[in-house]
Each structure stands twice: as C-alpha cells, then as structure tokens.
Design a protein around this motif. Structure first.
Motif, PDB file in Angstrom:
ATOM      1  N   THR A 241     -19.586  40.140  86.150  1.00 34.50           N
ATOM      2  CA  THR A 241     -18.962  39.124  86.826  1.00 34.50           C
ATOM      3  C   THR A 241     -17.590  39.437  86.600  1.00 34.50           C
ATOM      4  OG1 THR A 241     -20.836  37.722  86.555  1.00 34.50           O
ATOM      5  CG2 THR A 241     -18.932  36.959  87.497  1.00 34.50           C
ATOM      6  N   TYR A 242     -16.976  39.702  85.688  1.00 33.75           N
ATOM      7  CA  TYR A 242     -15.344  39.699  85.433  1.00 33.75           C
ATOM      8  C   TYR A 242     -14.950  40.855  86.102  1.00 33.75           C
ATOM      9  CZ  TYR A 242     -15.425  36.045  81.789  1.00 33.75           C
ATOM     10  OH  TYR A 242     -15.216  34.852  81.065  1.00 33.75           O
ATOM     11  N   LYS A 243     -15.672  42.269  86.011  1.00 28.09           N
ATOM     12  CA  LYS A 243     -15.357  43.424  86.732  1.00 28.09           C
ATOM     13  C   LYS A 243     -15.110  42.992  88.039  1.00 28.09           C
ATOM     14  CE  LYS A 243     -15.627  48.332  86.700  1.00 28.09           C
ATOM     15  NZ  LYS A 243     -16.770  49.056  87.050  1.00 28.09           N
ATOM     16  N   ARG A 244     -16.088  42.353  88.682  1.00 31.54           N
ATOM     17  CA  ARG A 244     -15.937  42.092  90.047  1.00 31.54           C
ATOM     18  C   ARG A 244     -14.719  41.288  90.566  1.00 31.54           C
ATOM     19  NH1 ARG A 244     -21.421  39.564  93.416  1.00 31.54           N
ATOM     20  NH2 ARG A 244     -20.430  40.662  95.306  1.00 31.54           N
ATOM     21  N   MET A 245     -14.231  40.502  89.488  1.00 33.24           N
ATOM     22  CA  MET A 245     -13.031  39.699  89.788  1.00 33.24           C
ATOM     23  C   MET A 245     -11.725  40.557  89.416  1.00 33.24           C
ATOM     24  SD  MET A 245     -14.177  35.794  89.380  1.00 33.24           S
ATOM     25  CE  MET A 245     -14.975  35.803  87.724  1.00 33.24           C
ATOM     26  N   GLY A 246     -11.914  41.760  88.778  1.00 31.98           N
ATOM     27  CA  GLY A 246     -10.786  42.411  88.321  1.00 31.98           C
ATOM     28  C   GLY A 246     -10.359  41.826  87.130  1.00 31.98           C
ATOM     29  N   ILE A 247     -11.120  41.132  86.257  1.00 34.58           N
ATOM     30  CA  ILE A 247     -10.643  40.489  85.217  1.00 34.58           C
ATOM     31  C   ILE A 247     -11.051  41.457  83.910  1.00 34.58           C
ATOM     32  CG2 ILE A 247     -10.909  38.624  83.790  1.00 34.58           C
ATOM     33  CD1 ILE A 247     -10.862  36.965  86.349  1.00 34.58           C
ATOM     34  N   ASP A 248     -10.203  41.470  82.984  1.00 32.59           N
ATOM     35  CA  ASP A 248     -10.625  41.910  81.535  1.00 32.59           C
ATOM     36  C   ASP A 248      -9.998  40.918  80.199  1.00 32.59           C
ATOM     37  OD1 ASP A 248     -11.967  43.266  79.623  1.00 32.59           O
ATOM     38  OD2 ASP A 248     -11.035  45.127  80.248  1.00 32.59           O
ATOM     39  N   PHE A 249     -10.265  41.071  79.355  1.00 35.45           N
ATOM     40  CA  PHE A 249      -9.628  40.432  78.170  1.00 35.45           C
ATOM     41  C   PHE A 249      -9.260  41.600  77.088  1.00 35.45           C
ATOM     42  CE2 PHE A 249     -12.574  37.794  80.180  1.00 35.45           C
ATOM     43  CZ  PHE A 249     -11.423  36.684  80.386  1.00 35.45           C
ATOM     44  N   ASP A 250      -7.936  41.361  76.394  1.00 36.25           N
ATOM     45  CA  ASP A 250      -7.645  41.928  75.160  1.00 36.25           C
ATOM     46  C   ASP A 250      -8.508  41.621  73.887  1.00 36.25           C
ATOM     47  OD1 ASP A 250      -5.314  43.350  76.619  1.00 36.25           O
ATOM     48  OD2 ASP A 250      -4.600  41.042  76.711  1.00 36.25           O
ATOM     49  N   SER A 251      -9.000  40.440  73.939  1.00 32.76           N
ATOM     50  CA  SER A 251      -9.788  40.021  72.870  1.00 32.76           C
ATOM     51  C   SER A 251     -10.942  38.990  73.227  1.00 32.76           C
ATOM     52  CB  SER A 251      -8.753  39.016  71.758  1.00 32.76           C
ATOM     53  OG  SER A 251      -9.442  38.422  70.830  1.00 32.76           O
ATOM     54  N   TRP A 252     -11.954  39.085  72.417  1.00 30.52           N
ATOM     55  CA  TRP A 252     -13.132  38.384  72.724  1.00 30.52           C
ATOM     56  C   TRP A 252     -13.300  37.762  71.523  1.00 30.52           C
ATOM     57  CZ3 TRP A 252     -15.941  38.646  77.635  1.00 30.52           C
ATOM     58  CH2 TRP A 252     -15.618  39.972  78.420  1.00 30.52           C
ATOM     59  N   ALA A 253     -12.297  37.314  70.806  1.00 28.64           N
ATOM     60  CA  ALA A 253     -12.729  36.605  69.727  1.00 28.64           C
ATOM     61  C   ALA A 253     -13.170  35.136  69.707  1.00 28.64           C
ATOM     62  CB  ALA A 253     -11.422  36.822  68.492  1.00 28.64           C
ATOM     63  N   GLY A 254     -14.410  34.806  69.769  1.00 31.02           N
ATOM     64  CA  GLY A 254     -14.860  33.508  70.086  1.00 31.02           C
ATOM     65  C   GLY A 254     -14.895  32.711  68.713  1.00 31.02           C
ATOM     66  N   GLU A 255     -15.628  31.285  68.835  1.00 29.02           N
ATOM     67  CA  GLU A 255     -15.348  30.416  67.798  1.00 29.02           C
ATOM     68  C   GLU A 255     -15.814  30.985  66.369  1.00 29.02           C
ATOM     69  OE1 GLU A 255     -16.702  26.574  68.961  1.00 29.02           O
ATOM     70  OE2 GLU A 255     -16.242  26.913  70.995  1.00 29.02           O
ATOM     71  N   SER A 256     -17.061  31.857  66.262  1.00 29.78           N
ATOM     72  CA  SER A 256     -17.697  32.389  65.258  1.00 29.78           C
ATOM     73  C   SER A 256     -16.752  33.171  64.540  1.00 29.78           C
ATOM     74  CB  SER A 256     -18.747  33.212  65.870  1.00 29.78           C
ATOM     75  OG  SER A 256     -18.349  34.415  66.447  1.00 29.78           O
ATOM     76  N   PHE A 257     -15.683  33.902  65.169  1.00 31.17           N
ATOM     77  CA  PHE A 257     -14.625  34.617  64.420  1.00 31.17           C
ATOM     78  C   PHE A 257     -13.982  34.183  63.269  1.00 31.17           C
ATOM     79  CE2 PHE A 257     -10.268  36.378  64.735  1.00 31.17           C
ATOM     80  CZ  PHE A 257     -10.780  37.895  64.184  1.00 31.17           C
ATOM     81  N   TYR A 258     -13.770  32.445  63.612  1.00 34.05           N
ATOM     82  CA  TYR A 258     -12.892  31.648  62.603  1.00 34.05           C
ATOM     83  C   TYR A 258     -13.678  31.198  61.532  1.00 34.05           C
ATOM     84  CZ  TYR A 258      -9.959  32.795  66.451  1.00 34.05           C
ATOM     85  OH  TYR A 258      -9.159  33.510  67.277  1.00 34.05           O
ATOM     86  N   GLU A 259     -15.149  31.407  61.448  1.00 38.30           N
ATOM     87  CA  GLU A 259     -15.799  30.860  60.322  1.00 38.30           C
ATOM     88  C   GLU A 259     -15.150  31.129  58.823  1.00 38.30           C
ATOM     89  OE1 GLU A 259     -17.846  28.582  60.764  1.00 38.30           O
ATOM     90  OE2 GLU A 259     -19.050  29.059  59.348  1.00 38.30           O
ATOM     91  N   ASP A 260     -14.681  32.515  58.677  1.00 40.52           N
ATOM     92  CA  ASP A 260     -14.153  32.518  57.477  1.00 40.52           C
ATOM     93  C   ASP A 260     -12.802  32.270  57.273  1.00 40.52           C
ATOM     94  OD1 ASP A 260     -13.024  34.678  59.189  1.00 40.52           O
ATOM     95  OD2 ASP A 260     -13.620  36.197  57.742  1.00 40.52           O
ATOM     96  N   LYS A 261     -12.179  31.789  58.339  1.00 44.05           N
ATOM     97  CA  LYS A 261     -10.919  31.327  58.291  1.00 44.05           C
ATOM     98  C   LYS A 261     -10.571  29.998  58.271  1.00 44.05           C
ATOM     99  CE  LYS A 261      -9.857  35.508  60.852  1.00 44.05           C
ATOM    100  NZ  LYS A 261     -11.364  36.086  60.711  1.00 44.05           N
TER     101      LYS A 261
END
Ligand code: ARG
Length: 563
Positions: A241-261
């Motif tokens: 879907t993102y590709k169709r809209m010409g969209i991409d991200f540099d980071s996909w760090a979601g909420e789980s990424f912050y568990e250890d932080k």
C-alpha cells in the motif's frame, strides 16, 4: 530574494522596523494602474509622529530603489511600487529553467536533521482510511523539509506491543487453520474480533491472553516467533500500500523497539523524584499544569504507550540529534502529547521544545456504500482501488486515445486521495466525497495534474519552435505577468509550509499557478505567429510545467506527462 524582500530591506533602515516585519505590511494596491505593491505609511505614523502622506513623500525622497523595482509613487498615505516587469520575467524564467527539479529548494536546512514520525500504524490491525491524514501529511512534510536541505528521518512508530498480541496468539492457537505467516491483515482482524466475541462468553480467555503476552515480554521462543511473524506479515502487506502511494520510511522502529530502553527512563524518573507511587502504579503528577497524571508503570508492572513515547523521544534525540522532531498524529491525542512532553521537560530534556505534535482533524466518508463493506472499518486499500477505478472510467471518457490509461489512472486516482487531506488546514475535519476529489476542474490534484499534462502536450507540439534564450520582455501581457508572479511565489510557499507544518500552503500555491496558466492558455495564443513571442511563451509553459511538477512531487503526488 524576491522584490518584496529587497524592498523591505531597503525600507527597514529608514523606518527603524525589521525587514521581516515590514515584509508583512505590503498590500496590493486597490487598482492595477496604481502599482504592484503598496506600502501603508500610516503604520509608521505613531512612531515617526508625522502624518502618513508626509511619511510617504519623505520615504520616496530617501529610498534608493532596489533592483526589480521600476518606480515608486506617493499616493495619500501609501507609497506604491511598480515592479520592473521585464526584469521580473527574466529573473523568474531564468531561475526556474536553470534550477529545474530544484526550483523552490533551499539550503537553509543543511547540516540539520528533522525527524518526521508519521503513519504509525498498528500491527495486525487494519491500515485504515483514518490513517490517510497522518500518512499523506507526514510524507509531504518529509519531502518539503528534505527539499529545504534538511536531513530527514521518516519514522513509522509501529504499534507492535501490548496486551492485544496476547489475545491474537490465544485466538490463533485456538482457531488458527494455517501457518500464521499466511494470514492477511483482514484474517488477523477476523481472529481478533472472534476473540472478543468468545471472551464475552468465556472470560478465562482473557487470562490466557495475559499469559501469552507475558510470554512475549519474557522472551518465550514460541510466543516471540508468532508475534514476529504476525509483525512481518503486516509489514509485508502494508508495504504494498505504501509503495502504491510512493511512501517509504527510514525507520520502522515500533513500540517494541523501546522495551529495553524503558528501565533507564523509569529509574531516572524515580531517582529525580519526578514519579511517585500511587495505588501500586508509578505516575507523574501533572495537576499543577491542569493535566491528569501521566502513568509510567501500571500497578501490574507493565509499561504503557506514554512510557514508550518518552523512551522513543530520548532515543531519537540521541540517535539523530534532531533540530526538530515532528509527530504527525490526530488531535485526539493532544493530551497524550502535552503530558509526555511535560514529563520530558521535568526530566530536564530542554530539547523537548523542538518536539512538535503536528495534529490534524478527522476524515469521514460521504459514500455510505463504503462504510458498510467490511464492518465499519474502511481499509485504505479499498479506497485507493476505488479511486483508481473511478479515475480510469473518467479518463476513458475524457481521453479515449490515451495509450497507457492504467498508469495515468493510478497516478491521478492516488493523487486525488492524497490531495484530499493536503488542501486545507490540517486541523479541519475532512468530509470525503468522490465528486469533490475527482473533479478535474476543481481545486484538486487531478486539476493540477491535468494542467501539468497540458503543458507537456503544448511543449511536445511546439518543440520545433522552442529554442534557447527566450526574450522575457515579450511576456508583458497581463496573463503572462500574473502567471510569472504566481510562479515567483513558489519558493516562499515551500518555506512557509515547512514553518507552519502545513502542506496546504504548497497545494494552494500550485493551484494558483495552474489556474493562472489556464487563463494564459485560453487568452493568449502560445503558438503565436512571431517566432520570438512563440519561443517566450513556450518557455513560460515550460517553467509552469516544471514548477507544477516540483510542487506535486513535494506533496508525494505523481505528475504524469499524458492523461
Ligand atoms: N499507533 C498509534 C495509533 O494508531 C499512533 C502512534 C502515534 N505516535 C506516537 N508516537 N504516539 O493510535
């Protein structure tokens, strides 16, 4: 520098007012023959203790006219300026044609980083119509800042953590019929719905769900495997879907990424005496600022959404050293942002002043047939597809001879959808109607795209007559002049969109250019008999094509050459 800026700079020392402030004072004279810019001297009357006409006359005497201004006239309390049209035309044309895809860009952001968090969808949940504003506005801001020279970091702060994943796994273990990788988002949603239905009858299911989430949290291999497969599957699907809209991200760090932080944050809040215990939970009391407390750790020991946001903000500062960190999130979360920004301030993170909640209003769908299709959930996919299908039909009617109708329909249909949330103040609620967004004559993406394609078509037909060194002095009719003025305003619009976090400033600027072009197109023969006039008008058409393309691109919208 545009003429307004140079005038403000020249006037500033004579008025003892800053150039930036003066720039906002200029008005448009009441009649066209009175000049192009009017400077209201009554605004200086108090400070200079003189009557406005006296001030106007004195300024006229003292002022050295900057380049681009042909003459000044004192009329009553106004000092009116006449732009040197020939110089303006030459400078605008020259700039657009030499800068090309970079026209409107700048280097003001060089060496600085802006984080833009947007879209931030939830795993195993629908990528819904309600995600359209954050996705489109965030993508536009990302592109606008990048165009201004900033390093930009686009972040999709995935909702990939929380007790709902315990429910998902419970449901899958009970009713799953195939490997979890094979589940589409819609099928995962169906599992989730079933969980809630069955849990009404059998509350024991909730205990199982809690146990499964606990297993995810404590690193149980099976639980983690199921969770990460669900996550991967969702990302794979939304990327389409993102590709169709010409969209991409540099980071996909979601909420789980912050568990250890989070432990370090929780500890710091305790050590500094910012958090306190309250009925077994750890909270930050914000009553002094008229806000409910910010919960950091719940009484069952688990962290929440806000805790992860505090950790994420600190992480972003450390990892990217941003000069600005934007959060493109609905206004329903205003309180949440005010709360956790305040907690960061209490923690002494003075950079929180650079964190901005870029909020927006709600979208609603006028087409009732949609809201009933899959429960009450509107999948963005379905809406994109419907837009492309409807556009295809319109193109078949309007341009039966067009070769590649499908790709034009894709560009225009998707563009129309993105535009629907990029044309007004963010905070305004948007009521979405097909007739409105697909109106090729309205203030829409299709209208701008159509005008761009019209420029391309004129240039194709005129290619034999279009050479170098157009003579801008031949663009002295009112239609050409109005078009040049609209094009000249584009770079400032881009900067102002960034300052206000409002992509609509760019949308409006390109609608103004498109409509000035169409007037020019209908009122002037571009393919004039005189080859020099023809060449100049083709150059102006080329400049229009270029600036429309640049503007659409900043909004994340394609500019097809034929449609
Ligand atoms: N995933 C959340 C939702 O769909 C939005 C996240 C917004 N971003 C944030 N940093 N809290 O509601």
């Amino acid at each position: 520098m545009n003429v307004k800026e140079s005038l403000a700079n020249a006037l500033a020392p004579l008025c003892s007012v800053s150039p930036t402030e003066l720039e906002d004072w200029f008005e448009v004279p009441k009649k066209a023959d009175m000049g192009d810019l009017a400077f209201p001297c009554f605004r200086l009357a108090k400070v200079l203790r003189k009557a406005p006409p006296v001030i106007a006359a004195a300024l006229k005497e003292q002022l050295v006219l900057p380049d681009g201004i042909a003459k000044a006239e004192a009329v009553g309390g106004y000092l009116n300026f006449f732009v040197d049209a020939e110089a303006q035309a030459a400078s605008v044309l020259g700039k657009v044609l030499s800068q090309g895809d970079r026209y409107g860009s700048s280097e003001i952001g060089n060496g600085k980083t802006v984080c833009v968090e947007y879209s931030s969808i939830n795993i195993a949940k629908p990528f819904g119509f309600h995600h359209l504003p954050t996705t489109a506005i965030g993508n536009a801001l990302y592109r606008i800042y990048r165009f201004l020279g900033y390093r930009t970091v686009g972040i999709n702060h995935l909702g990939d953590w929380g007790t709902q994943f315990g429910k998902m796994i419970t449901a899958y273990k009970l009713w799953g019929t195939k490997p979890i990788d094979d589940y589409s988002i819609r099928e995962l949603v169906a599992l989730y719905v079933r969980f809630h239905e069955e849990a009404e009858k059998d509350p024991g299911l909730n205990d199982q769900a809690r146990a499964w989430f606990h297993k995810i949290e404590t690193g149980d291999a099976e639980a983690l495997d199921l969770w990460s497969k669900m996550k991967d599957g969702t990302i794979r699907e939304v990327k389409v879907t993102y590709k169709r809209m010409g969209i991409d991200f540099d980071s996909w760090a979601g909420e789980s990424f912050y568990e250890d932080k989070m432990p370090a944050i929780i500890q710091e809040l305790r050590d500094k005496g910012i958090s306190k215990l309250d009925q077994g939970a750890e909270i930050v009391d914000l009553s002094e600022w008229n806000m409910p407390p910010c919960i950091i750790v719940k009484s069952d020991g688990s962290t929440i959404y806000a805790t992860r946001d505090i950790a994420a903000a600190c992480y972003r500062k450390e990892a990217y050293d941003f000069c600005k960190s934007l959060y493109v999130v609905a206004y329903q979360q205003d309180l949440h942002f005010r709360q956790f920004f305040k907690v960061l301030e209490l923690m002494g993170r003075d950079w929180v002043k650079d964190c901005v909640h870029v909020n927006f209003g709600m979208v609603s769908m006028e087409d009732a047939s949609f809201s009933t299709r899959s429960g009450n959930i509107l999948y963005l996919d379905d809406i994109l597809q419907a837009a492309v299908d409807k556009t295809y039909a319109i193109i078949c009617e309007k341009s039966p001879d067009l070769e590649d109708k499908q790709s034009a329909a894709e560009a225009v249909g998707i563009g129309a959808i993105l535009w629907s949330v990029l044309y007004n103040n963010r905070i305004k609620d948007v009521s979405f109607s097909w007739d409105k967004i697909l109106n090729f004559d309205g203030e829409t993406a299709p209208y701008v795209q159509y005008t761009h394609a019209r420029c391309c078509s004129v240039l194709r037909k005129g290619s034999d007559s279009y050479g170098t060194d157009p003579d801008a002095s031949l663009l002295d009719d009112p239609y050409s002049k109005a078009l040049l003025t609209a094009i000249e305003a584009f770079p400032n619009a881009v900067q102002s969109a960034a300052e206000k976090y409002e992509p609509y400033v760019v949308s409006r600027a390109i609608v103004a250019i498109a409509s000035a072009f169409n007037k020019f197109y209908y009122e002037q023969r571009i393919m004039a008999d005189d080859p020099a006039v023809r060449n100049a008008r083709l150059a102006l058409t080329d400049a229009t094509r270029q600036v429309l393309k640049n503007g659409l691109n900043l909004l994340g919208i394609q500019a097809p050459e034929r449609m």
